[in-house]
Scaffold this active site. Structure first.
Site, PDB file in Angstrom:
ATOM      1  N   HIS A 122       2.552  10.612  13.310  1.00  0.00           N
ATOM      2  CA  HIS A 122       2.061   9.486  12.497  1.00  0.00           C
ATOM      3  C   HIS A 122       3.198   8.700  11.865  1.00  0.00           C
ATOM      4  O   HIS A 122       2.972   7.926  10.924  1.00  0.00           O
ATOM      5  CB  HIS A 122       1.106  10.000  11.409  1.00  0.00           C
ATOM      6  CG  HIS A 122      -0.194  10.498  11.959  1.00  0.00           C
ATOM      7  ND1 HIS A 122      -1.039  11.322  11.252  1.00  0.00           N
ATOM      8  CD2 HIS A 122      -0.773  10.311  13.167  1.00  0.00           C
ATOM      9  CE1 HIS A 122      -2.103  11.589  12.002  1.00  0.00           C
ATOM     10  NE2 HIS A 122      -1.971  11.009  13.162  1.00  0.00           N
ATOM     11  N   CYS A 149      15.476  -8.595   7.422  1.00  0.00           N
ATOM     12  CA  CYS A 149      15.847  -7.541   8.382  1.00  0.00           C
ATOM     13  C   CYS A 149      17.376  -7.475   8.456  1.00  0.00           C
ATOM     14  O   CYS A 149      18.053  -8.515   8.537  1.00  0.00           O
ATOM     15  CB  CYS A 149      15.268  -7.874   9.760  1.00  0.00           C
ATOM     16  SG  CYS A 149      15.864  -6.798  11.079  1.00  0.00           S
TER      17      CYS A 149
HETATM   18  C1  BV8 Z   1      -6.139   6.284  17.128  1.00  0.00           C
HETATM   19  C2  BV8 Z   1      -0.164   7.806   8.309  1.00  0.00           C
HETATM   20  C3  BV8 Z   1      -6.554   5.193  19.141  1.00  0.00           C
HETATM   21  C4  BV8 Z   1      -0.493   6.885   7.215  1.00  0.00           C
HETATM   22  C5  BV8 Z   1      -2.317   8.632   9.036  1.00  0.00           C
HETATM   23  C6  BV8 Z   1     -12.757   3.694  13.894  1.00  0.00           C
HETATM   24  C7  BV8 Z   1     -11.806   2.703  14.057  1.00  0.00           C
HETATM   25  C8  BV8 Z   1     -10.489   2.983  14.433  1.00  0.00           C
HETATM   26  C9  BV8 Z   1     -10.133   4.303  14.660  1.00  0.00           C
HETATM   27  C10 BV8 Z   1     -11.094   5.278  14.479  1.00  0.00           C
HETATM   28  C11 BV8 Z   1     -12.391   4.992  14.107  1.00  0.00           C
HETATM   29  N1  BV8 Z   1     -13.074   6.168  14.026  1.00  0.00           N
HETATM   30  C12 BV8 Z   1     -12.249   7.176  14.326  1.00  0.00           C
HETATM   31  C13 BV8 Z   1     -11.053   6.651  14.602  1.00  0.00           C
HETATM   32  C14 BV8 Z   1      -9.875   7.349  14.969  1.00  0.00           C
HETATM   33  C15 BV8 Z   1      -9.040   7.481  13.686  1.00  0.00           C
HETATM   34  C16 BV8 Z   1      -9.619   8.606  12.866  1.00  0.00           C
HETATM   35  O1  BV8 Z   1      -9.475   9.749  13.252  1.00  0.00           O
HETATM   36  N2  BV8 Z   1     -10.272   8.269  11.759  1.00  0.00           N
HETATM   37  C17 BV8 Z   1     -10.856   9.334  10.943  1.00  0.00           C
HETATM   38  C18 BV8 Z   1     -10.698   8.997   9.472  1.00  0.00           C
HETATM   39  C19 BV8 Z   1     -12.304   9.496  11.364  1.00  0.00           C
HETATM   40  N3  BV8 Z   1      -7.717   7.775  14.146  1.00  0.00           N
HETATM   41  C20 BV8 Z   1      -6.842   6.787  14.346  1.00  0.00           C
HETATM   42  O2  BV8 Z   1      -7.035   5.627  14.085  1.00  0.00           O
HETATM   43  C21 BV8 Z   1      -5.550   7.233  15.004  1.00  0.00           C
HETATM   44  N4  BV8 Z   1      -5.277   6.378  16.113  1.00  0.00           N
HETATM   45  O3  BV8 Z   1      -7.185   6.871  17.209  1.00  0.00           O
HETATM   46  O4  BV8 Z   1      -5.691   5.422  18.046  1.00  0.00           O
HETATM   47  C22 BV8 Z   1      -5.967   4.141  19.937  1.00  0.00           C
HETATM   48  C23 BV8 Z   1      -6.166   4.177  21.295  1.00  0.00           C
HETATM   49  C24 BV8 Z   1      -5.629   3.205  22.058  1.00  0.00           C
HETATM   50  C25 BV8 Z   1      -4.893   2.187  21.451  1.00  0.00           C
HETATM   51  C26 BV8 Z   1      -4.692   2.157  20.087  1.00  0.00           C
HETATM   52  C27 BV8 Z   1      -5.233   3.147  19.317  1.00  0.00           C
HETATM   53  C28 BV8 Z   1      -4.380   7.112  14.050  1.00  0.00           C
HETATM   54  C29 BV8 Z   1      -4.577   8.060  12.898  1.00  0.00           C
HETATM   55  C30 BV8 Z   1      -3.320   8.063  12.054  1.00  0.00           C
HETATM   56  C31 BV8 Z   1      -3.590   7.445  10.715  1.00  0.00           C
HETATM   57  N5  BV8 Z   1      -2.436   7.641   9.857  1.00  0.00           N
HETATM   58  N6  BV8 Z   1      -1.212   8.802   8.313  1.00  0.00           N
HETATM   59  C32 BV8 Z   1      -0.104   7.502   5.897  1.00  0.00           C
HETATM   60  O5  BV8 Z   1       0.179   8.717   5.822  1.00  0.00           O
HETATM   61  O6  BV8 Z   1      -0.087   6.738   4.943  1.00  0.00           O
HETATM   62  S1  BV8 Z   1      -3.551   9.777   8.918  1.00  0.00           S
HETATM   63  C33 BV8 Z   1      -3.413  10.761   7.543  1.00  0.00           C
HETATM   64  O7  BV8 Z   1      -4.401  11.785   7.713  1.00  0.00           O
HETATM   65  C34 BV8 Z   1      -2.109  11.505   7.398  1.00  0.00           C
HETATM   66  O8  BV8 Z   1      -1.258  11.420   8.512  1.00  0.00           O
HETATM   67  C35 BV8 Z   1      -2.577  12.948   7.287  1.00  0.00           C
HETATM   68  O9  BV8 Z   1      -1.635  13.859   7.655  1.00  0.00           O
HETATM   69  C36 BV8 Z   1      -3.699  12.889   8.223  1.00  0.00           C
HETATM   70  C37 BV8 Z   1      -4.607  14.043   8.285  1.00  0.00           C
HETATM   71  O10 BV8 Z   1      -4.877  14.464   6.977  1.00  0.00           O
HETATM   72  P1  BV8 Z   1      -4.433  15.955   6.613  1.00  0.00           P
HETATM   73  O11 BV8 Z   1      -2.974  16.093   6.868  1.00  0.00           O
HETATM   74  O12 BV8 Z   1      -5.329  16.906   7.279  1.00  0.00           O
HETATM   75  O13 BV8 Z   1      -4.620  15.948   5.051  1.00  0.00           O
HETATM   76  P2  BV8 Z   1      -5.987  16.273   4.265  1.00  0.00           P
HETATM   77  O14 BV8 Z   1      -5.750  15.924   2.839  1.00  0.00           O
HETATM   78  O15 BV8 Z   1      -7.133  15.683   4.989  1.00  0.00           O
HETATM   79  O16 BV8 Z   1      -6.121  17.871   4.397  1.00  0.00           O
HETATM   80  C38 BV8 Z   1      -5.156  18.712   3.803  1.00  0.00           C
HETATM   81  C39 BV8 Z   1      -5.602  20.150   4.048  1.00  0.00           C
HETATM   82  O17 BV8 Z   1      -4.625  21.027   3.476  1.00  0.00           O
HETATM   83  C40 BV8 Z   1      -6.939  20.487   3.405  1.00  0.00           C
HETATM   84  O18 BV8 Z   1      -7.775  21.117   4.350  1.00  0.00           O
HETATM   85  C41 BV8 Z   1      -6.565  21.473   2.273  1.00  0.00           C
HETATM   86  O19 BV8 Z   1      -7.533  22.483   2.093  1.00  0.00           O
HETATM   87  C42 BV8 Z   1      -5.286  22.077   2.790  1.00  0.00           C
HETATM   88  N7  BV8 Z   1      -4.372  22.560   1.761  1.00  0.00           N
HETATM   89  C43 BV8 Z   1      -4.196  22.059   0.508  1.00  0.00           C
HETATM   90  N8  BV8 Z   1      -3.256  22.794  -0.133  1.00  0.00           N
HETATM   91  C44 BV8 Z   1      -2.830  23.758   0.746  1.00  0.00           C
HETATM   92  C45 BV8 Z   1      -3.546  23.608   1.946  1.00  0.00           C
HETATM   93  N9  BV8 Z   1      -3.363  24.431   3.000  1.00  0.00           N
HETATM   94  C46 BV8 Z   1      -2.448  25.418   2.867  1.00  0.00           C
HETATM   95  N10 BV8 Z   1      -1.718  25.615   1.749  1.00  0.00           N
HETATM   96  C47 BV8 Z   1      -1.890  24.811   0.675  1.00  0.00           C
HETATM   97  N11 BV8 Z   1      -1.173  25.048  -0.447  1.00  0.00           N
END
Ligand code: BV8
Length: 243
Positions: A122, A149
């Site tokens: 990402h 830039c």
């Molecule tokens: C793509 C960078 C296709 C930014 C991020 C409708 C329209 C468009 C796209 C979509 C759509 N519907 C679905 C999609 C696909 C979409 C998607 O998945 N959406 C989701 C919300 C449904 N995905 C995309 O758009 C991706 N691209 O599909 O492209 C394509 C094909 C052809 C041509 C072009 C494109 C791109 C997704 C990337 C987005 N960018 N980040 C930024 O960071 O600012 S995503 C963001 O979420 C971060 O990267 C993050 O890492 C990622 C996932 O979140 P997690 O890391 O899991 O974090 P979260 O808080 O959710 O969970 C943390 C976990 O840790 C918890 O479970 C917690 O319990 C646990 N935890 C907490 N403390 C601890 C712990 N575990 C262990 N120890 C601890 N101490």
């Protein structure tokens, strides 16, 4: 709570290549926010306003502020790799076969911990790129729409080197190739809500018959897809993979 013996046992097959996926949870104990925890980033910001290409076109100042704030936070000397990041770097050096670390995180804590075979799917918070000339460079200062830039000297083209929703994640061919031949897939600190990363467990399981392990604070959205799971803090569980 120690890592369960069944998980330790699957680390006996030293011929297996390992693919590890990490998310924001692995950096939580270093002091960085996750996204979907109650105090997470998406509790304060709306994804559609700060993490999509449309947001950047509509309100570049807000998007720059969002990433400038997180960049400054990451550069705080108090933010350091934790025992889980360090353990994964040690696993890479100790394991006799390949270990590929794929992180969804845009922080540099895996890099600073010493992981080398690492993909930031990402993007990276401490890098920016120019839409005019394609320059990709390391950046620690605040960024604005009028920042010129350093290569083409034009303004208005610089953006965070971060993959927004709706944009293609980076190095997907390399990731899919590794998933298709791995013997062990370990997911650490991710809620399994974001695709395509959330689908990696199924690819590893179906295409290479890999053993799959979820290590997280609590069951993620895809918990039922994993062969093994261990729930607790990453700094407790991940070092047990290596020691
Ligand atoms: C793509 C960078 C296709 C930014 C991020 C409708 C329209 C468009 C796209 C979509 C759509 N519907 C679905 C999609 C696909 C979409 C998607 O998945 N959406 C989701 C919300 C449904 N995905 C995309 O758009 C991706 N691209 O599909 O492209 C394509 C094909 C052809 C041509 C072009 C494109 C791109 C997704 C990337 C987005 N960018 N980040 C930024 O960071 O600012 S995503 C963001 O979420 C971060 O990267 C993050 O890492 C990622 C996932 O979140 P997690 O890391 O899991 O974090 P979260 O808080 O959710 O969970 C943390 C976990 O840790 C918890 O479970 C917690 O319990 C646990 N935890 C907490 N403390 C601890 C712990 N575990 C262990 N120890 C601890 N101490």
């Amino acid at each position: 709570m120690p890592l369960r013996p069944d998980i330790i046992n699957i680390l006996r097959d030293e011929a297996a290549t390992i693919v590890i996926l990490t998310g924001a949870g692995i950096s939580k104990e270093s002091g960085l926010h996750t996204f979907r925890d109650p105090d997470g980033i998406w509790a304060k910001y709306d994804i559609s306003e700060v993490a999509t290409p449309e947001a950047f076109i509509n309100n570049p100042d807000l998007v720059h502020h969002f990433y400038n704030d997180r960049r400054a936070g990451l550069l705080d000397p108090a933010i350091q790799p934790n025992k889980a990041h360090i353990a994964l770097a040690r696993l890479e050096t100790k394991w006799p076969s390949d270990v590929l670390l794929v992180t969804q995180n845009i922080d540099d804590l895996h890099d600073r911990a010493g992981s080398k075979n690492l993909i930031h799917m990402h993007g990276e918070l401490l890098k920016i790129r120019c839409n005019h000339c394609g320059l990709l460079t390391v950046w620690s200062a605040p960024l604005g729409r009028d920042t010129p830039c350093t290569s083409c000297t034009k303004t208005g083209g610089l953006r965070p080197h971060v993959v927004w929703f709706g944009e293609m994640p980076l190095e997907m061919e390399r990731i899919y190739a590794a998933l298709a031949k791995c013997g062990l897939f370990i997911s650490i600190g991710t809620s399994g809500n974001v695709y395509p990363a959330a689908g990696f467990v199924q690819i590893a399981s179906k295409e290479s018959g890999a053993e799959t392990v979820e290590i997280n604070l609590e069951p993620g959205s895809g918990a039922s897809l994993f062969d093994h799971s261990s729930y607790g803090r990453a700094t407790e569980l991940v070092p047990a993979l290596v020691d």
